[in-house]
Motif scaffolding. Structure first.
Motif: not given
Length: 289
Positions: A18-38
């Motif tokens: 939702h943050l990304q779709n509302n125009g913010h520049q979002v960088t994510v991190y997840n312990r399981t990298a595959a989820k972040a890639q998804q």
């Protein structure tokens, strides 16, 4: 705004979206990298390989992880978000955790000239996906005022409850209320079935009166069918209730019903329902029927 989101579980994944779709520049991190890639493939944001890197240059960093220890692991230390955040940035923690860890992180943030808010949410996976969560927040008014327009991307209600830790205390009240409500609904449905009533027809009527609730509207049909493979898991509810009961022991609050329902959930866990939805309380009433 440039923001970071740490933790892409069933709640964090759509919230960051939702943050990304509302125009913010979002960088994510997840312990399981595959989820972040998804997430990147779905929302076209960016990913980082440590919380600190995700937080670099971010104006706001959001966290949504499992418990106190998980939260400390992504916030503190050489690779934690605090080590990557710039002075004046704000950490908004959406984890349901203890008030104690919220106060702890608030103190560390203050030492580093960072803002901090504990901001647990209510509304479940559906609320996160539909962007209609309720957010209970602890921290300073000026910091809340800065983030409030941003979290509107995934919330329908957000309220500052008091100083750091107050958001977590408010979430405990939320879970206390839910625990008793679900047990009451379970007993009502169980009684109706034994009395030979059409439960679906019954709930279609009483949900519009004083007995009505979100749980009744959204869960009575699946409870009747013994379907629990969705929603907020029993394991998560027990984690939340244990935090609540620990806090009650400290402040002297008496929570007899909450303690009893916690033990009922323990029975559901022993029956193999650790990942069932919390509406599975009815299972322990129906299993011998």
């Amino acid at each position: 705004m440039k923001v970071a989101f740490i933790g892409l579980g069933v709640m964090g994944f759509p919230m960051a979206g939702h943050l990304q779709n509302n125009g913010h520049q979002v960088t994510v991190y997840n312990r399981t990298a595959a989820k972040a890639q998804q997430w990147v493939e779905e929302y076209k944001g960016e990913m980082a390989d440590t919380p600190a890197k995700a937080a670099t240059d971010a104006e706001i960093v959001f966290t949504c992880v499992g418990n106190d220890d998980d939260l400390r692991s992504v916030v503190l230390g050489d690779t934690g978000v605090f080590s990557g955040m710039r002075a004046g940035a704000i950490l908004v923690d959406h984890t349901t955790a203890s008030a104690e860890v919220a106060r702890e992180l608030n103190d560390v943030a203050a030492e580093q000239n960072l803002g901090f808010l504990d901001a647990p949410v209510s509304g479940g996976q559906a609320g996160a996906e539909n962007g209609v969560l309720s957010v209970m927040i602890g921290g300073e008014q000026a910091v809340f005022d800065k983030i409030n327009p941003v979290i509107a991307a995934y919330s329908k209600a957000a309220e500052l409850m008091g100083p750091a830790g107050s958001g977590q205390l408010a979430k405990m009240v939320n879970q206390i209320c839910i625990a008793g409500l679900v047990q009451g609904l379970s007993e009502g449905i169980h009684f109706a079935k034994r009395a030979g009533l059409d439960v679906k027809k019954l709930c279609s009527v009483i949900q519009h009166g004083a007995a009505g609730s979100w749980q009744m509207v959204n869960r009575h049909e699946t409870m009747v069918e013994n379907e629990f493979d969705f929603g907020f898991a029993v394991d998560w509810m027990r984690k939340d209730l244990n935090i609540t009961l620990d806090e009650a022991r400290k402040n002297g609050a008496q929570l007899p019903v909450t303690a009893l329902v916690d033990q009922f959930y323990a029975e559901v866990q022993k029956s193999g329902g650790s990942r069932w939805d919390t509406s599975s309380l009815i299972h322990r009433l129906e299993r011998d029927s």
